[in-house]
Motif scaffolding. Structure first.
Motif, PDB file in Angstrom:
ATOM      1  N   SER A  49       0.825  -1.211   0.000  1.00  0.00           N
ATOM      2  CA  SER A  49       0.000   0.000   0.000  1.00  0.00           C
ATOM      3  C   SER A  49       0.858   1.259   0.000  1.00  0.00           C
ATOM      4  CB  SER A  49      -0.901   0.006   1.238  1.00  0.00           C
ATOM      5  OG  SER A  49      -1.569   1.247   1.335  1.00  0.00           O
ATOM      6  N   GLU A  50       0.567   2.151  -0.923  1.00  0.00           N
ATOM      7  CA  GLU A  50       1.282   3.427  -1.001  1.00  0.00           C
ATOM      8  C   GLU A  50       1.118   4.250   0.280  1.00  0.00           C
ATOM      9  OE1 GLU A  50       2.946   4.868  -3.759  1.00  0.00           O
ATOM     10  OE2 GLU A  50       2.789   3.018  -4.913  1.00  0.00           O
ATOM     11  N   ARG A  51       0.002   4.064   0.988  1.00  0.00           N
ATOM     12  CA  ARG A  51      -0.297   4.855   2.191  1.00  0.00           C
ATOM     13  C   ARG A  51       0.343   4.280   3.452  1.00  0.00           C
ATOM     14  NH1 ARG A  51      -6.606   4.560   1.584  1.00  0.00           N
ATOM     15  NH2 ARG A  51      -6.335   4.222   3.799  1.00  0.00           N
ATOM     16  N   SER A  52       0.980   3.147   3.360  1.00  0.00           N
ATOM     17  CA  SER A  52       1.450   2.419   4.529  1.00  0.00           C
ATOM     18  C   SER A  52       2.784   2.932   5.069  1.00  0.00           C
ATOM     19  CB  SER A  52       1.584   0.938   4.173  1.00  0.00           C
ATOM     20  OG  SER A  52       2.238   0.236   5.196  1.00  0.00           O
ATOM     21  N   ARG A  53       2.783   3.245   6.356  1.00  0.00           N
ATOM     22  CA  ARG A  53       4.033   3.608   7.032  1.00  0.00           C
ATOM     23  C   ARG A  53       4.971   2.402   7.081  1.00  0.00           C
ATOM     24  NH1 ARG A  53       0.022   6.396   9.614  1.00  0.00           N
ATOM     25  NH2 ARG A  53       0.469   8.523  10.247  1.00  0.00           N
ATOM     26  N   LEU A  54       4.384   1.218   7.300  1.00  0.00           N
ATOM     27  CA  LEU A  54       5.177  -0.002   7.373  1.00  0.00           C
ATOM     28  C   LEU A  54       5.964  -0.195   6.083  1.00  0.00           C
ATOM     29  CD1 LEU A  54       5.862  -2.523   9.071  1.00  0.00           C
ATOM     30  CD2 LEU A  54       3.992  -3.686   7.883  1.00  0.00           C
ATOM     31  N   ARG A  55       5.319   0.015   4.961  1.00  0.00           N
ATOM     32  CA  ARG A  55       6.007  -0.110   3.679  1.00  0.00           C
ATOM     33  C   ARG A  55       7.171   0.869   3.597  1.00  0.00           C
ATOM     34  NH1 ARG A  55       3.575   0.569  -2.409  1.00  0.00           N
ATOM     35  NH2 ARG A  55       5.590   0.802  -3.403  1.00  0.00           N
ATOM     36  N   ARG A  56       6.944   2.107   3.998  1.00  0.00           N
ATOM     37  CA  ARG A  56       8.009   3.105   3.940  1.00  0.00           C
ATOM     38  C   ARG A  56       9.164   2.738   4.865  1.00  0.00           C
ATOM     39  NH1 ARG A  56       3.440   6.532   3.655  1.00  0.00           N
ATOM     40  NH2 ARG A  56       3.614   7.104   5.847  1.00  0.00           N
ATOM     41  N   GLU A  57       8.857   2.147   6.022  1.00  0.00           N
ATOM     42  CA  GLU A  57       9.916   1.773   6.962  1.00  0.00           C
ATOM     43  C   GLU A  57      10.717   0.565   6.483  1.00  0.00           C
ATOM     44  OE1 GLU A  57       8.620   1.306  11.008  1.00  0.00           O
ATOM     45  OE2 GLU A  57       7.530   3.208  10.982  1.00  0.00           O
ATOM     46  N   LEU A  58      10.068  -0.364   5.806  1.00  0.00           N
ATOM     47  CA  LEU A  58      10.731  -1.610   5.431  1.00  0.00           C
ATOM     48  C   LEU A  58      11.214  -1.671   3.988  1.00  0.00           C
ATOM     49  CD1 LEU A  58       8.503  -4.201   7.311  1.00  0.00           C
ATOM     50  CD2 LEU A  58      10.784  -3.396   7.923  1.00  0.00           C
ATOM     51  N   THR A  59      10.790  -0.733   3.167  1.00  0.00           N
ATOM     52  CA  THR A  59      11.189  -0.736   1.765  1.00  0.00           C
ATOM     53  C   THR A  59      12.152   0.420   1.526  1.00  0.00           C
ATOM     54  OG1 THR A  59       9.002  -1.578   1.200  1.00  0.00           O
ATOM     55  CG2 THR A  59      10.330  -0.710  -0.603  1.00  0.00           C
ATOM     56  N   PRO A  60      13.380   0.096   1.172  1.00  0.00           N
ATOM     57  CA  PRO A  60      14.335   1.182   0.928  1.00  0.00           C
ATOM     58  C   PRO A  60      13.911   2.018  -0.281  1.00  0.00           C
ATOM     59  CG  PRO A  60      15.286  -0.932   0.327  1.00  0.00           C
ATOM     60  CD  PRO A  60      13.938  -1.211   0.921  1.00  0.00           C
ATOM     61  N   PRO A  61      14.218   3.301  -0.246  1.00  0.00           N
ATOM     62  CA  PRO A  61      13.877   4.150  -1.392  1.00  0.00           C
ATOM     63  C   PRO A  61      14.655   3.691  -2.629  1.00  0.00           C
ATOM     64  CG  PRO A  61      15.266   5.343   0.159  1.00  0.00           C
ATOM     65  CD  PRO A  61      14.937   4.027   0.773  1.00  0.00           C
ATOM     66  N   PRO A  62      14.089   3.916  -3.798  1.00  0.00           N
ATOM     67  CA  PRO A  62      14.788   3.500  -5.024  1.00  0.00           C
ATOM     68  C   PRO A  62      16.103   4.281  -5.171  1.00  0.00           C
ATOM     69  CG  PRO A  62      12.806   4.738  -5.555  1.00  0.00           C
ATOM     70  CD  PRO A  62      12.826   4.551  -4.072  1.00  0.00           C
ATOM     71  N   ALA A  63      17.088   3.605  -5.680  1.00  0.00           N
ATOM     72  CA  ALA A  63      18.388   4.263  -5.892  1.00  0.00           C
ATOM     73  C   ALA A  63      18.240   5.287  -7.010  1.00  0.00           C
ATOM     74  CB  ALA A  63      19.430   3.223  -6.253  1.00  0.00           C
ATOM     75  N   THR A  64      18.863   6.412  -6.810  1.00  0.00           N
ATOM     76  CA  THR A  64      18.838   7.442  -7.851  1.00  0.00           C
ATOM     77  C   THR A  64      20.078   7.286  -8.726  1.00  0.00           C
ATOM     78  OG1 THR A  64      19.915   8.992  -6.357  1.00  0.00           O
ATOM     79  CG2 THR A  64      17.521   9.063  -6.448  1.00  0.00           C
ATOM     80  N   ALA A  65      19.879   7.486  -9.982  1.00  0.00           N
ATOM     81  CA  ALA A  65      20.981   7.359 -10.920  1.00  0.00           C
ATOM     82  C   ALA A  65      21.929   8.548 -10.761  1.00  0.00           C
ATOM     83  CB  ALA A  65      20.446   7.292 -12.356  1.00  0.00           C
ATOM     84  N   ARG A  66      23.191   8.259 -10.791  1.00  0.00           N
ATOM     85  CA  ARG A  66      24.194   9.343 -10.706  1.00  0.00           C
ATOM     86  C   ARG A  66      24.425   9.921 -12.085  1.00  0.00           C
ATOM     87  NH1 ARG A  66      29.237   7.962  -6.939  1.00  0.00           N
ATOM     88  NH2 ARG A  66      28.318   8.940  -5.113  1.00  0.00           N
ATOM     89  N   ARG A  67      24.484  11.200 -12.090  1.00  0.00           N
ATOM     90  CA  ARG A  67      24.779  11.873 -13.360  1.00  0.00           C
ATOM     91  C   ARG A  67      26.223  12.359 -13.285  1.00  0.00           C
ATOM     92  NH1 ARG A  67      19.323  15.296 -14.712  1.00  0.00           N
ATOM     93  NH2 ARG A  67      17.915  13.581 -14.322  1.00  0.00           N
ATOM     94  N   GLY A  68      26.918  12.170 -14.350  1.00  0.00           N
ATOM     95  CA  GLY A  68      28.321  12.564 -14.289  1.00  0.00           C
ATOM     96  C   GLY A  68      28.849  13.193 -15.503  1.00  0.00           C
TER      97      GLY A  68
END
Length: 68
Positions: A49-68
């Motif tokens: 669920s997008e609204r879930s705090r549990l999801r936010r706590e247990l799912t790491p944020p997606p890695a952002t691509a490095r620009r160089g």
């Protein structure tokens, strides 16, 4: 990341808040007697669920691509 019941139980207060906010289900409501499979399905559903705090706590944020 692989999530297990230990991870979920360590965040039980978050689970209880999410169950109420996402499903309108109050774990402590004596009038809401449900079988364990009903609760288990909703607890695992919190991880999707997008609204879930549990999801936010247990799912790491997606890695952002490095620009160089």
């Amino acid at each position: 990341m692989r999530v297990g019941w230990g991870d979920i139980l360590e965040r039980w207060s978050t689970v209880m808040v999410d169950l109420h906010e996402v499903y309108g289900a109050d774990w402590d409501d004596p009038g809401l007697v449900r079988a364990w499979p009903w609760w288990r399905a909703r607890i695992w559903g919190l991880l999707g669920s997008e609204r879930s705090r549990l999801r936010r706590e247990l799912t790491p944020p997606p890695a952002t691509a490095r620009r160089g």
